[in-house]
Scaffold this motif. Structure first.
Motif, PDB file in Angstrom:
ATOM      1  N   TYR A 245     -14.849 177.576 -26.647  1.00 37.07           N
ATOM      2  CA  TYR A 245     -16.086 178.212 -26.170  1.00 37.07           C
ATOM      3  C   TYR A 245     -16.437 177.739 -24.762  1.00 37.07           C
ATOM      4  CZ  TYR A 245     -21.049 179.611 -26.191  1.00 37.07           C
ATOM      5  OH  TYR A 245     -22.273 180.161 -25.899  1.00 37.07           O
ATOM      6  N   HIS A 246     -16.267 176.438 -24.508  1.00 37.94           N
ATOM      7  CA  HIS A 246     -16.552 175.875 -23.181  1.00 37.94           C
ATOM      8  C   HIS A 246     -15.800 176.658 -22.094  1.00 37.94           C
ATOM      9  CE1 HIS A 246     -17.417 171.647 -25.060  1.00 37.94           C
ATOM     10  NE2 HIS A 246     -18.380 172.501 -25.272  1.00 37.94           N
ATOM     11  N   ASN A 247     -14.529 176.942 -22.381  1.00 34.24           N
ATOM     12  CA  ASN A 247     -13.692 177.610 -21.398  1.00 34.24           C
ATOM     13  C   ASN A 247     -13.943 179.119 -21.333  1.00 34.24           C
ATOM     14  OD1 ASN A 247     -10.719 179.085 -21.061  1.00 34.24           O
ATOM     15  ND2 ASN A 247     -11.137 177.499 -19.548  1.00 34.24           N
ATOM     16  N   GLU A 248     -13.992 179.758 -22.507  1.00 34.18           N
ATOM     17  CA  GLU A 248     -14.086 181.224 -22.534  1.00 34.18           C
ATOM     18  C   GLU A 248     -15.442 181.748 -22.088  1.00 34.18           C
ATOM     19  OE1 GLU A 248     -12.654 182.917 -26.198  1.00 34.18           O
ATOM     20  OE2 GLU A 248     -10.955 181.527 -26.265  1.00 34.18           O
ATOM     21  N   LYS A 249     -16.514 181.030 -22.397  1.00 35.54           N
ATOM     22  CA  LYS A 249     -17.856 181.500 -22.058  1.00 35.54           C
ATOM     23  C   LYS A 249     -18.326 180.988 -20.697  1.00 35.54           C
ATOM     24  CE  LYS A 249     -21.920 183.303 -22.350  1.00 35.54           C
ATOM     25  NZ  LYS A 249     -22.083 184.748 -22.129  1.00 35.54           N
ATOM     26  N   PHE A 250     -18.058 179.697 -20.419  1.00 32.76           N
ATOM     27  CA  PHE A 250     -18.610 179.085 -19.203  1.00 32.76           C
ATOM     28  C   PHE A 250     -17.542 178.655 -18.193  1.00 32.76           C
ATOM     29  CE2 PHE A 250     -21.940 178.448 -22.429  1.00 32.76           C
ATOM     30  CZ  PHE A 250     -23.021 179.012 -21.766  1.00 32.76           C
ATOM     31  N   GLY A 251     -16.264 178.876 -18.530  1.00 35.27           N
ATOM     32  CA  GLY A 251     -15.182 178.573 -17.590  1.00 35.27           C
ATOM     33  C   GLY A 251     -14.966 177.096 -17.330  1.00 35.27           C
ATOM     34  N   LEU A 252     -15.320 176.236 -18.283  1.00 34.10           N
ATOM     35  CA  LEU A 252     -15.136 174.797 -18.104  1.00 34.10           C
ATOM     36  C   LEU A 252     -13.644 174.449 -18.177  1.00 34.10           C
ATOM     37  CD1 LEU A 252     -18.217 174.752 -18.596  1.00 34.10           C
ATOM     38  CD2 LEU A 252     -17.881 172.715 -19.999  1.00 34.10           C
ATOM     39  N   THR A 253     -13.236 173.505 -17.355  1.00 33.14           N
ATOM     40  CA  THR A 253     -11.845 173.031 -17.389  1.00 33.14           C
ATOM     41  C   THR A 253     -11.672 172.047 -18.544  1.00 33.14           C
ATOM     42  OG1 THR A 253     -12.322 171.143 -15.961  1.00 33.14           O
ATOM     43  CG2 THR A 253     -11.691 173.214 -14.883  1.00 33.14           C
ATOM     44  N   GLU A 254     -10.411 171.680 -18.830  1.00 30.97           N
ATOM     45  CA  GLU A 254     -10.138 170.683 -19.876  1.00 30.97           C
ATOM     46  C   GLU A 254     -10.829 169.357 -19.533  1.00 30.97           C
ATOM     47  OE1 GLU A 254      -7.903 172.664 -18.620  1.00 30.97           O
ATOM     48  OE2 GLU A 254      -6.699 173.548 -20.241  1.00 30.97           O
ATOM     49  N   PHE A 255     -10.848 169.027 -18.230  1.00 29.97           N
ATOM     50  CA  PHE A 255     -11.482 167.777 -17.802  1.00 29.97           C
ATOM     51  C   PHE A 255     -12.985 167.798 -18.075  1.00 29.97           C
ATOM     52  CE2 PHE A 255     -13.608 165.315 -14.372  1.00 29.97           C
ATOM     53  CZ  PHE A 255     -13.165 164.051 -14.746  1.00 29.97           C
ATOM     54  N   GLN A 256     -13.635 168.926 -17.778  1.00 28.65           N
ATOM     55  CA  GLN A 256     -15.084 169.046 -18.010  1.00 28.65           C
ATOM     56  C   GLN A 256     -15.419 169.010 -19.502  1.00 28.65           C
ATOM     57  OE1 GLN A 256     -15.390 172.670 -15.705  1.00 28.65           O
ATOM     58  NE2 GLN A 256     -16.637 171.666 -14.132  1.00 28.65           N
ATOM     59  N   SER A 257     -14.578 169.667 -20.322  1.00 30.70           N
ATOM     60  CA  SER A 257     -14.758 169.592 -21.778  1.00 30.70           C
ATOM     61  C   SER A 257     -14.572 168.159 -22.260  1.00 30.70           C
ATOM     62  CB  SER A 257     -13.742 170.495 -22.493  1.00 30.70           C
ATOM     63  OG  SER A 257     -14.199 171.810 -22.541  1.00 30.70           O
ATOM     64  N   GLY A 258     -13.587 167.492 -21.664  1.00 28.71           N
ATOM     65  CA  GLY A 258     -13.337 166.093 -22.010  1.00 28.71           C
ATOM     66  C   GLY A 258     -14.519 165.204 -21.691  1.00 28.71           C
ATOM     67  N   LEU A 259     -15.199 165.488 -20.569  1.00 27.79           N
ATOM     68  CA  LEU A 259     -16.393 164.711 -20.197  1.00 27.79           C
ATOM     69  C   LEU A 259     -17.508 164.873 -21.234  1.00 27.79           C
ATOM     70  CD1 LEU A 259     -16.731 165.216 -16.325  1.00 27.79           C
ATOM     71  CD2 LEU A 259     -16.100 163.127 -17.537  1.00 27.79           C
ATOM     72  N   LEU A 260     -17.665 166.097 -21.761  1.00 29.05           N
ATOM     73  CA  LEU A 260     -18.679 166.325 -22.795  1.00 29.05           C
ATOM     74  C   LEU A 260     -18.356 165.527 -24.061  1.00 29.05           C
ATOM     75  CD1 LEU A 260     -19.388 170.166 -22.505  1.00 29.05           C
ATOM     76  CD2 LEU A 260     -21.045 168.325 -22.164  1.00 29.05           C
ATOM     77  N   LEU A 261     -17.070 165.503 -24.436  1.00 33.59           N
ATOM     78  CA  LEU A 261     -16.664 164.727 -25.612  1.00 33.59           C
ATOM     79  C   LEU A 261     -16.808 163.233 -25.342  1.00 33.59           C
ATOM     80  CD1 LEU A 261     -13.503 166.691 -26.844  1.00 33.59           C
ATOM     81  CD2 LEU A 261     -15.777 166.663 -27.875  1.00 33.59           C
ATOM     82  N   SER A 262     -16.561 162.831 -24.093  1.00 30.63           N
ATOM     83  CA  SER A 262     -16.734 161.420 -23.722  1.00 30.63           C
ATOM     84  C   SER A 262     -18.201 161.007 -23.828  1.00 30.63           C
ATOM     85  CB  SER A 262     -16.234 161.167 -22.300  1.00 30.63           C
ATOM     86  OG  SER A 262     -14.859 161.418 -22.224  1.00 30.63           O
ATOM     87  N   LEU A 263     -19.107 161.928 -23.494  1.00 33.53           N
ATOM     88  CA  LEU A 263     -20.544 161.653 -23.641  1.00 33.53           C
ATOM     89  C   LEU A 263     -20.863 161.331 -25.099  1.00 33.53           C
ATOM     90  CD1 LEU A 263     -23.484 161.645 -22.567  1.00 33.53           C
ATOM     91  CD2 LEU A 263     -23.542 164.125 -22.978  1.00 33.53           C
ATOM     92  N   ASN A 264     -20.276 162.111 -26.011  1.00 34.41           N
ATOM     93  CA  ASN A 264     -20.417 161.856 -27.445  1.00 34.41           C
ATOM     94  C   ASN A 264     -19.950 160.443 -27.796  1.00 34.41           C
ATOM     95  OD1 ASN A 264     -18.527 161.956 -30.125  1.00 34.41           O
ATOM     96  ND2 ASN A 264     -20.417 163.075 -30.503  1.00 34.41           N
ATOM     97  N   GLY A 265     -18.750 160.076 -27.331  1.00 31.24           N
ATOM     98  CA  GLY A 265     -18.185 158.760 -27.637  1.00 31.24           C
ATOM     99  C   GLY A 265     -18.987 157.614 -27.048  1.00 31.24           C
ATOM    100  N   LEU A 266     -19.459 157.772 -25.806  1.00 27.64           N
ATOM    101  CA  LEU A 266     -20.230 156.707 -25.144  1.00 27.64           C
ATOM    102  C   LEU A 266     -21.574 156.465 -25.827  1.00 27.64           C
ATOM    103  CD1 LEU A 266     -19.559 157.462 -21.370  1.00 27.64           C
ATOM    104  CD2 LEU A 266     -18.970 155.351 -22.589  1.00 27.64           C
ATOM    105  N   LEU A 267     -22.265 157.559 -26.190  1.00 30.57           N
ATOM    106  CA  LEU A 267     -23.556 157.414 -26.870  1.00 30.57           C
ATOM    107  C   LEU A 267     -23.383 156.696 -28.203  1.00 30.57           C
ATOM    108  CD1 LEU A 267     -25.190 160.899 -26.159  1.00 30.57           C
ATOM    109  CD2 LEU A 267     -26.027 158.683 -25.351  1.00 30.57           C
ATOM    110  N   ILE A 268     -22.324 157.048 -28.939  1.00 25.90           N
ATOM    111  CA  ILE A 268     -22.060 156.389 -30.222  1.00 25.90           C
ATOM    112  C   ILE A 268     -21.779 154.907 -30.016  1.00 25.90           C
ATOM    113  CG2 ILE A 268     -20.347 156.222 -32.105  1.00 25.90           C
ATOM    114  CD1 ILE A 268     -20.226 159.339 -31.951  1.00 25.90           C
TER     115      ILE A 268
END
Length: 407
Positions: A245-268
């Motif tokens: 969805y990140h890529n198809e709807k908003f054109g996010l790259t793999e790196f940008q999607s990875g940053l969002l997942l990293s935010l999840n990991g850092l907060l935890i």
């Protein structure tokens, strides 16, 4: 003031036994070494040239192996002890990973993946029981949280290491390193940790005392498993439909999607242990915390219905992350505290099986809904499933309260 805040944060990690820290270390080594998983479908498609349908079936065999392994690991932990199961599982799965790189046929890989996951996932319920044994009674929820942090850090490091290994040694090197990490971690465990019997107090529930003798007649536990299954289904969307969805709807790259997942990991990493410590100090009911987590996770998908601004992706990640922090450590603890004497393994087996089943159902369900009805429908369905889990928690609270009043 900063020094006081830092000291309070560090205090959340005090009071664990030596064995718990060693268990955390080997969990990190093992999870960081689980490099094959993120690249498995890529390996099957690009290296072995299987069709998407064949890759799908191999992954189904992978999922069912995980379910069988979880059940066997729990049942055998009750019969012969968690220690032997942990040693057998990691050592044997290491050897199997060395061998699987030489299997290149479709049916051979279906069987190989089923076998590997059956052996590998015997480890999880046994490890949960071991935490109940090696942790002090007042630290069990925090010990489960500590191991979860090790799992998260391992999963964060693993894919990056795996990518480097593939670039330099190819997929063959990946299987060798993954297998070696299993064997090294369990050798560290056997050298530094000695087998210990379960303490008697493990069988005294913190919130429930009138518990059925068999897990199959424990109505409360089965409703709890239903809640766990739904919340795990929602959580796994984070790794299946959301990156697409990140890529198809908003054109996010793999790196940008990875940053969002990293935010999840850092907060935890920074917040989960303090949240668990505060809830324990204030003696907040586990089911109440899980209920709030279910609600937050549900909201995270309804937020995605506002699809005109990419910032909603960050808001959604924040909701799903706090939902995860409220649900998973406390659900682990509730499952372990619910088990009567001699049935800890069976209870933790069914608990881990609910996650394995959710893993199979989550991607298949989400992708089918998206293919036929679009992303918006999927987010609405997932959010509504989250509301069902909230209702399940409310029902659980009433049943537990009625059970306590009967005593």
């Amino acid at each position: 003031m900063l020094k006081t805040a830092f000291q309070r944060y560090i205090n959340n990690y005090r009071g664990f036994t030596r064995e718990i820290w060693i268990l955390t270390l080997i969990t990190f080594i093992n999870r960081a070494g689980t490099m094959v998983l993120p690249f498995l479908s890529k390996y099957l498609k690009e290296d072995l040239n299987f069709s998407y349908e064949q890759v799908g079936w191999i992954m189904v065999c992978f999922g069912f192996g995980s379910m069988l392994g979880s059940w066997l690991g729990g049942k055998l932990s009750d019969k012969i002890g968690f220690y032997k199961i942990m040693v057998f599982s990691l050592f044997t799965s290491g050897l199997l990973l060395f061998a699987v790189q030489y299997v290149r046929t479709f049916w051979g890989l279906c069987f190989a993946m089923f076998l590997i996951m059956t052996v590998a996932d015997m480890f999880r319920p046994a490890m949960f029981v071991s935490l109940g044994t090696y942790a002090k009674p007042e630290n069990r929820t925090r010990a489960l949280t500590l191991v979860r942090l090790a799992v998260n850090l391992g999963f964060t490091a693993g894919p990056a290491l795996g990518g480097l290994i593939i670039m330099n040694l190819g997929y063959s090197g990946l299987f060798w390193v993954d297998g070696a990490s299993c064997i090294v971690s369990i050798l560290i465990f056997t050298v530094l940790v000695k087998e210990r019997k379960k303490p008697a107090d493990l069988n005294v529930s913190e919130s429930v005392t009138e518990i059925p003798a068999s897990v199959f007649t424990d109505k409360i536990f089965w409703i709890f498993l239903f809640v766990c299954f739904i919340t795990a289904m929602l959580f796994f969307q984070l790794f299946t439909t959301l990156p697409l969805y990140h890529n198809e709807k908003f054109g996010l790259t793999e790196f940008q999607s990875g940053l969002l997942l990293s935010l999840n990991g850092l907060l935890i990493f920074f917040l989960e242990m303090p949240i668990v410590s505060i809830s324990q100090r204030k003696n907040i009911d586990k089911l109440k915390i899980i209920l709030w987590g279910c609600l937050l996770m549900s909201i995270s998908f309804y937020v995605l219905l506002i699809n005109v601004w990419a910032g909603t992706l960050i808001v959604s990640i924040l909701f799903i992350t706090f939902g995860e922090m409220f649900i998973f450590p406390f659900s682990n603890s509730f499952a372990l505290s619910r088990a009567p004497k001699g049935h800890e393994g069976r209870y933790m087996a069914l608990f881990t099986m609910s996650f394995s089943l959710a893993h199979i159902a989550s991607s298949k369900t989400g992708l089918e809904i998206i293919a036929n009805f679009g992303y918006q429908t999927n987010w609405f369905v997932m959010g509504t499933l989250g509301i069902l889990s909230v209702a399940g928690c409310i029902w659980l609270q009433k049943l537990v309260k009625a059970e306590q009043q009967r005593l």
